[in-house]
Design a protein around this motif. Structure first.
Motif, PDB file in Angstrom:
ATOM      1  N   MET A 102       0.268  -5.953  -5.823  1.00  0.00           N
ATOM      2  CA  MET A 102      -0.992  -5.234  -5.932  1.00  0.00           C
ATOM      3  C   MET A 102      -1.995  -6.013  -6.792  1.00  0.00           C
ATOM      4  SD  MET A 102      -1.647  -1.515  -7.601  1.00  0.00           S
ATOM      5  CE  MET A 102      -1.031  -2.133  -9.149  1.00  0.00           C
ATOM      6  N   LEU A 103      -1.521  -6.575  -7.906  1.00  0.00           N
ATOM      7  CA  LEU A 103      -2.418  -7.349  -8.756  1.00  0.00           C
ATOM      8  C   LEU A 103      -2.868  -8.635  -8.076  1.00  0.00           C
ATOM      9  CD1 LEU A 103      -0.742  -6.844 -12.228  1.00  0.00           C
ATOM     10  CD2 LEU A 103      -2.831  -5.795 -11.361  1.00  0.00           C
ATOM     11  N   GLY A 104      -2.038  -9.170  -7.183  1.00  0.00           N
ATOM     12  CA  GLY A 104      -2.423 -10.363  -6.433  1.00  0.00           C
ATOM     13  C   GLY A 104      -3.603 -10.113  -5.514  1.00  0.00           C
ATOM     14  N   GLY A 150       3.816   1.979 -11.437  1.00  0.00           N
ATOM     15  CA  GLY A 150       3.975   2.307 -12.853  1.00  0.00           C
ATOM     16  C   GLY A 150       5.165   3.210 -13.100  1.00  0.00           C
ATOM     17  N   ALA A 151       5.363   4.175 -12.224  1.00  0.00           N
ATOM     18  CA  ALA A 151       6.502   5.086 -12.365  1.00  0.00           C
ATOM     19  C   ALA A 151       7.816   4.338 -12.174  1.00  0.00           C
ATOM     20  CB  ALA A 151       6.390   6.221 -11.348  1.00  0.00           C
ATOM     21  N   ASN A 152       7.850   3.396 -11.258  1.00  0.00           N
ATOM     22  CA  ASN A 152       9.080   2.629 -11.049  1.00  0.00           C
ATOM     23  C   ASN A 152       9.380   1.736 -12.249  1.00  0.00           C
ATOM     24  OD1 ASN A 152       9.700   3.698  -8.586  1.00  0.00           O
ATOM     25  ND2 ASN A 152       8.621   2.147  -7.437  1.00  0.00           N
ATOM     26  N   ALA A 153       8.347   1.181 -12.846  1.00  0.00           N
ATOM     27  CA  ALA A 153       8.568   0.339 -14.018  1.00  0.00           C
ATOM     28  C   ALA A 153       9.073   1.176 -15.196  1.00  0.00           C
ATOM     29  CB  ALA A 153       7.274  -0.373 -14.401  1.00  0.00           C
ATOM     30  N   VAL A 188      13.637  -0.526 -10.382  1.00  0.00           N
ATOM     31  CA  VAL A 188      12.823  -1.214 -11.378  1.00  0.00           C
ATOM     32  C   VAL A 188      12.268  -2.526 -10.818  1.00  0.00           C
ATOM     33  CG1 VAL A 188      12.895  -2.374 -13.615  1.00  0.00           C
ATOM     34  CG2 VAL A 188      13.939  -0.145 -13.354  1.00  0.00           C
ATOM     35  N   VAL A 189      13.112  -3.314 -10.174  1.00  0.00           N
ATOM     36  CA  VAL A 189      12.658  -4.588  -9.608  1.00  0.00           C
ATOM     37  C   VAL A 189      11.609  -4.343  -8.523  1.00  0.00           C
ATOM     38  CG1 VAL A 189      13.399  -6.591  -8.260  1.00  0.00           C
ATOM     39  CG2 VAL A 189      14.750  -5.837 -10.212  1.00  0.00           C
ATOM     40  N   GLY A 190      11.834  -3.330  -7.693  1.00  0.00           N
ATOM     41  CA  GLY A 190      10.848  -2.993  -6.667  1.00  0.00           C
ATOM     42  C   GLY A 190       9.516  -2.596  -7.268  1.00  0.00           C
ATOM     43  N   GLY A 191       9.546  -1.846  -8.363  1.00  0.00           N
ATOM     44  CA  GLY A 191       8.303  -1.467  -9.037  1.00  0.00           C
ATOM     45  C   GLY A 191       7.535  -2.673  -9.539  1.00  0.00           C
ATOM     46  N   THR A 246      -0.274   3.552  -4.786  1.00  0.00           N
ATOM     47  CA  THR A 246       0.445   2.331  -5.155  1.00  0.00           C
ATOM     48  C   THR A 246       0.447   2.086  -6.659  1.00  0.00           C
ATOM     49  OG1 THR A 246      -0.021   1.367  -3.009  1.00  0.00           O
ATOM     50  CG2 THR A 246       0.611  -0.144  -4.750  1.00  0.00           C
ATOM     51  N   PRO A 247      -0.705   2.185  -7.354  1.00  0.00           N
ATOM     52  CA  PRO A 247      -0.638   1.979  -8.813  1.00  0.00           C
ATOM     53  C   PRO A 247       0.236   2.999  -9.532  1.00  0.00           C
ATOM     54  CG  PRO A 247      -2.909   1.911  -8.064  1.00  0.00           C
ATOM     55  CD  PRO A 247      -2.083   2.342  -6.901  1.00  0.00           C
TER      56      PRO A 247
END
Length: 101
Positions: A86-88, A35-38, A76-79, A30-31
């Motif tokens: 995940m941070l939540g 990151g790749a999507n962003a 991008v939005v999905g990332g 997931t991380p």
């Protein structure tokens, strides 16, 4: 000849991507993917450039570019949404007070 080369590159990229993703542990998946999507916002810039080019078939280039813009934006939005979710998971919850118990 160009079509064969592009097809070969596509097949190799699919194979390499499958092999790499299957080797990543589940705790890192997931991380890394968020990151790749962003980072794939670069794809969005390329899609915008493709949508605005005037090639031999401008209508086809515009439609393909518009489709690429839509798919890159969703990526991008999905990332960012995956990263936020995940941070939540790492936020500390408020402790219940005596009245709430």
């Amino acid at each position: 000849m160009e079509v064969v080369l592009l097809a070969l590159i596509l097949v190799l990229a699919i194979f390499l991507g499958f092999e790499l993703i299957s080797k990543v542990p589940a705790t890192l998946h997931t991380p890394l993917m968020s990151g790749a999507n962003a980072i794939s916002g670069i794809t969005l810039v390329g899609a915008l450039l493709a949508a605005g080019t005037g090639s031999a078939t401008p209508a086809l280039a515009t439609w393909l570019g518009a489709g690429a813009v839509i798919f890159a934006t969703v990526n991008v939005v999905g990332g960012y949404l995956v990263t936020d979710r995940m941070l939540g998971l790492f936020k500390q919850r408020a402790k219940p007070t005596d009245k709430e118990k």
